[in-house]
Design a protein around this motif. Sequence first.
Motif, mmCIF file in Angstrom:
data_model
loop_
_atom_site.group_PDB
_atom_site.id
_atom_site.type_symbol
_atom_site.label_atom_id
_atom_site.label_comp_id
_atom_site.label_asym_id
_atom_site.label_seq_id
_atom_site.Cartn_x
_atom_site.Cartn_y
_atom_site.Cartn_z
ATOM 1 N N VAL A 1 0.863 -1.178 0.000
ATOM 2 C CA VAL A 1 0.000 0.000 0.000
ATOM 3 C C VAL A 1 0.901 1.229 0.000
ATOM 4 C CG1 VAL A 1 -1.815 1.235 1.244
ATOM 5 C CG2 VAL A 1 -1.735 -1.246 1.335
ATOM 6 N N MET A 2 0.713 2.125 -0.959
ATOM 7 C CA MET A 2 1.427 3.394 -0.967
ATOM 8 C C MET A 2 0.595 4.365 -0.149
ATOM 9 S SD MET A 2 4.111 5.055 -2.060
ATOM 10 C CE MET A 2 4.734 4.128 -3.436
ATOM 11 N N VAL A 3 1.216 4.965 0.855
ATOM 12 C CA VAL A 3 0.511 5.847 1.780
ATOM 13 C C VAL A 3 1.331 7.119 1.975
ATOM 14 C CG1 VAL A 3 -0.585 3.929 3.011
ATOM 15 C CG2 VAL A 3 1.602 4.779 3.810
ATOM 16 N N ARG A 4 0.724 8.095 2.619
ATOM 17 C CA ARG A 4 1.482 9.304 2.976
ATOM 18 C C ARG A 4 0.810 10.004 4.136
ATOM 19 N NH1 ARG A 4 -0.105 14.261 1.620
ATOM 20 N NH2 ARG A 4 -1.852 14.579 0.225
ATOM 21 N N ARG A 5 1.606 10.758 4.839
ATOM 22 C CA ARG A 5 1.085 11.648 5.877
ATOM 23 C C ARG A 5 0.772 12.985 5.195
ATOM 24 N NH1 ARG A 5 2.126 9.232 10.574
ATOM 25 N NH2 ARG A 5 3.841 7.765 10.616
ATOM 26 N N PRO A 6 -0.165 13.749 5.728
ATOM 27 C CA PRO A 6 -0.462 15.049 5.119
ATOM 28 C C PRO A 6 0.808 15.902 4.993
ATOM 29 C CG PRO A 6 -2.125 14.503 6.736
ATOM 30 C CD PRO A 6 -1.035 13.470 6.867
ATOM 31 N N LYS A 7 1.028 16.456 3.814
ATOM 32 C CA LYS A 7 2.148 17.345 3.488
ATOM 33 C C LYS A 7 3.512 16.669 3.618
ATOM 34 C CE LYS A 7 -0.461 21.404 4.706
ATOM 35 N NZ LYS A 7 -0.502 22.659 5.431
ATOM 36 N N CYS A 8 3.566 15.333 3.459
ATOM 37 C CA CYS A 8 4.823 14.592 3.517
ATOM 38 C C CYS A 8 4.954 13.697 2.291
ATOM 39 C CB CYS A 8 4.894 13.729 4.767
ATOM 40 S SG CYS A 8 4.983 14.687 6.292
ATOM 41 N N ARG A 9 6.145 13.169 2.065
ATOM 42 C CA ARG A 9 6.357 12.296 0.905
ATOM 43 C C ARG A 9 5.770 10.914 1.149
ATOM 44 N NH1 ARG A 9 12.217 9.783 0.794
ATOM 45 N NH2 ARG A 9 12.546 9.651 3.026
ATOM 46 N N PRO A 10 5.396 10.201 0.100
ATOM 47 C CA PRO A 10 4.799 8.865 0.224
ATOM 48 C C PRO A 10 5.800 7.825 0.704
ATOM 49 C CG PRO A 10 4.349 9.814 -1.935
ATOM 50 C CD PRO A 10 5.353 10.693 -1.270
ATOM 51 N N PHE A 11 5.264 6.754 1.290
ATOM 52 C CA PHE A 11 6.059 5.588 1.653
ATOM 53 C C PHE A 11 5.168 4.361 1.527
ATOM 54 C CE2 PHE A 11 4.210 7.320 5.498
ATOM 55 C CZ PHE A 11 3.817 6.232 6.257
#
Length: 55
Positions: A29-39
Motif C-alpha cells: 500500500v502506498m501511503v502518505r502523511r499530510p504534506k509529507c512524501r509517500p512511503f
Amino acid sequence: MKAFEQVDKRPAFDDYGEIRHMVTSGGYVMVRRPKCRPFALTLEEWARLPKEPKA
C-alpha cells in the motif's frame, strides 16, 4: 492478495498522526502523511493500523 481484494481505504493513525491511503498494488500500500512524501507498507501492516485516532 486475491484479485480485486477490497482494501480499507479509510485513513489510519499511529503515534505520529494520520496516514492516508493512495494506491494498492502487489501486496503493498502506498501511503502518505499530510504534506509529507509517500512511503510503502505491506497490506498486513496497513490492516493492523487503527482507523481511529487515539483519544
